[in-house]
Design an enzyme around this catalytic site. Structure first.
Site, PDB file in Angstrom:
ATOM      1  N   GLY A  78      15.959 -74.142  55.591  1.00 18.92           N
ATOM      2  CA  GLY A  78      15.621 -75.555  55.494  1.00 18.92           C
ATOM      3  C   GLY A  78      15.368 -76.190  56.835  1.00 18.92           C
ATOM      4  N   THR A  79      14.995 -75.380  57.815  1.00 20.72           N
ATOM      5  CA  THR A  79      14.822 -75.867  59.184  1.00 20.72           C
ATOM      6  C   THR A  79      13.768 -76.954  59.282  1.00 20.72           C
ATOM      7  OG1 THR A  79      15.234 -73.564  59.833  1.00 20.72           O
ATOM      8  CG2 THR A  79      14.601 -75.106  61.569  1.00 20.72           C
ATOM      9  N   THR A  80      12.594 -76.700  58.717  1.00 25.05           N
ATOM     10  CA  THR A  80      11.493 -77.654  58.836  1.00 25.05           C
ATOM     11  C   THR A  80      11.832 -78.976  58.160  1.00 25.05           C
ATOM     12  OG1 THR A  80       9.893 -75.850  58.937  1.00 25.05           O
ATOM     13  CG2 THR A  80       9.043 -78.029  58.371  1.00 25.05           C
ATOM     14  N   HIS A 136      17.523 -71.435  66.541  1.00 26.95           N
ATOM     15  CA  HIS A 136      18.118 -70.484  65.597  1.00 26.95           C
ATOM     16  C   HIS A 136      19.233 -69.683  66.264  1.00 26.95           C
ATOM     17  CE1 HIS A 136      15.116 -71.463  62.701  1.00 26.95           C
ATOM     18  NE2 HIS A 136      14.122 -70.855  63.314  1.00 26.95           N
ATOM     19  N   ARG A 177      22.194 -72.058  53.802  1.00 27.03           N
ATOM     20  CA  ARG A 177      21.549 -71.848  52.501  1.00 27.03           C
ATOM     21  C   ARG A 177      21.976 -70.508  51.916  1.00 27.03           C
ATOM     22  NH1 ARG A 177      14.902 -71.387  51.914  1.00 27.03           N
ATOM     23  NH2 ARG A 177      14.786 -71.602  49.637  1.00 27.03           N
ATOM     24  N   SER A 201      12.619 -65.582  51.833  1.00 32.49           N
ATOM     25  CA  SER A 201      11.792 -66.522  52.577  1.00 32.49           C
ATOM     26  C   SER A 201      11.483 -66.007  53.972  1.00 32.49           C
ATOM     27  CB  SER A 201      12.496 -67.884  52.653  1.00 32.49           C
ATOM     28  OG  SER A 201      11.692 -68.826  53.314  1.00 32.49           O
ATOM     29  N   TYR A 254      21.868 -76.638  52.067  1.00 31.11           N
ATOM     30  CA  TYR A 254      20.478 -76.815  51.645  1.00 31.11           C
ATOM     31  C   TYR A 254      20.383 -77.257  50.186  1.00 31.11           C
ATOM     32  CZ  TYR A 254      15.635 -75.521  50.512  1.00 31.11           C
ATOM     33  OH  TYR A 254      14.333 -75.545  50.077  1.00 31.11           O
ATOM     34  N   MET A 307       5.724 -81.995  51.738  1.00 31.75           N
ATOM     35  CA  MET A 307       5.824 -81.221  52.981  1.00 31.75           C
ATOM     36  C   MET A 307       4.837 -80.059  52.969  1.00 31.75           C
ATOM     37  SD  MET A 307       8.448 -82.203  55.131  1.00 31.75           S
ATOM     38  CE  MET A 307       9.343 -80.792  55.738  1.00 31.75           C
TER      39      MET A 307
END
Length: 311
Positions: free
Chosen positions: A63-65, A122, A144, A152, A208, A247
């Site tokens: 869920g970084t972005t 990260h 997450r 992902s 997340y 997004m």
């Protein structure tokens, strides 16, 4: 390359080097036992941080972005800039330095940022700047379900041509993730490094699945942590802007602006930078045996008191 314990310089099975076939492949290195992209890791420990720094830290593909965009808008309410400026320009990435790319300028670019700085990383907690670890700056950490993360991350590395070719690409990548040799792994060590600092006043942990379930509540929680006052309208507008569908279609966050750089495989339709975003997609990919292996990783963190939501 990423995820199979190799250096990334050799392409499996065809005798070509990564540079020959994929000239924009990012090189890797190992520092203190952690596989990462090439960067100035030796300089991070003594790096100067600032009291008003905001660090968005995650294990990749957690869920970084979304977190970056949420934090940017909560902090600035500058929707106009968000709509017109690439996220990589608004939030700089520390742990990659590769001058072939316009956004991977490493530590120097971050040192030159105006305050308050928004920084993405990260890195494991123990690799962060010592000043930040000790409270000079704030950390927002998103975690997450690793069953969704591994899929992902595989899709991202395939999309960006970071994986060695050959049979059973996903199986090889999955095994390296479980064994703790893939990029940014071991996953349990990464998550627990931040979890152990959950009571520090400068660290905020977000799950997340909770953010996806109730984004307005997450926005208010982040705003409180950052000392920001938002109206109900502000919260609603941020939640709408950061909706997964919006997004995915937003060319300032979906990496479509990388198309002319040659880094992203836009011919691969199955993968994209922002995927479905719904918890539980692992059911479509993992075998029962693979799911059981991931359960062992999950138990490592749950034994420490951190609950992983599985759907």
């Amino acid at each position: 390359m990423a995820g199979n314990g190799q250096t990334g310089d050799a392409m499996a099975g065809n005798g070509q080097t990564g540079d020959e076939k994929y000239p924009m492949r990012i090189k890797e290195r190992v520092f203190k036992g952690i596989l990462m992209w090439q960067c100035e890791a030796e300089e991070f420990e003594t790096m100067e941080t600032r009291e008003d720094d905001i660090w968005i830290c995650t294990f990749p593909r957690s869920g970084t972005t979304m977190t970056q965009e949420l934090v940017y808008l909560i902090q600035t309410l500058d929707f106009e800039r968000a709509d017109n400026t690439e996220l990589d320009t608004r939030v700089l990435f520390l742990d990659c330095k590769d001058d072939r790319f316009p956004f991977y300028k490493g530590k120097k670019a971050i040192d030159e940022m105006k305050s308050p700085r928004l920084i993405k990383s990260h890195l494991h907690h123990f690799l962060l700047p010592e000043q930040l670890q000790n409270g000079k700056g704030r950390i927002i950490y998103m975690f997450r379900n690793p069953k969704d993360v591994v899929i992902s991350l595989f899709k991202l590395f395939a999309w960006t041509r970071q994986l060695d070719e050959g049979e059973n690409m996903f199986g090889r990548f999955f095994d390296s993730f479980v064994e703790g040799t893939a990029y940014a792994c071991p996953w349990p060590k990464h998550v627990l490094g931040y979890w152990e600092r959950k009571d520090d006043g400068h660290v905020l942990l977000l799950r997340y699945e909770d953010v996806i379930k109730d984004m307005p509540a997450a926005i208010r929680r982040i705003a409180k942590f950052l000392g920001r006052t938002l109206t109900d309208e502000n919260v609603a507008n941020i939640a709408d802007h950061c909706n997964i569908v919006n997004m995915r279609n937003n060319d300032k966050v979906n990496l479509s602006y990388w198309k002319n750089i040659g880094y992203v495989n836009f011919e691969e339709n199955e993968s994209q930078f922002i995927n479905k975003g719904h918890p539980g997609t692992w059911h479509e990919k993992l075998s029962p045996e693979q799911a059981a292996k991931m359960d062992k990783l999950i138990r490592e963190v749950e034994d420490a008191g951190l609950q992983i939501v599985q759907t």
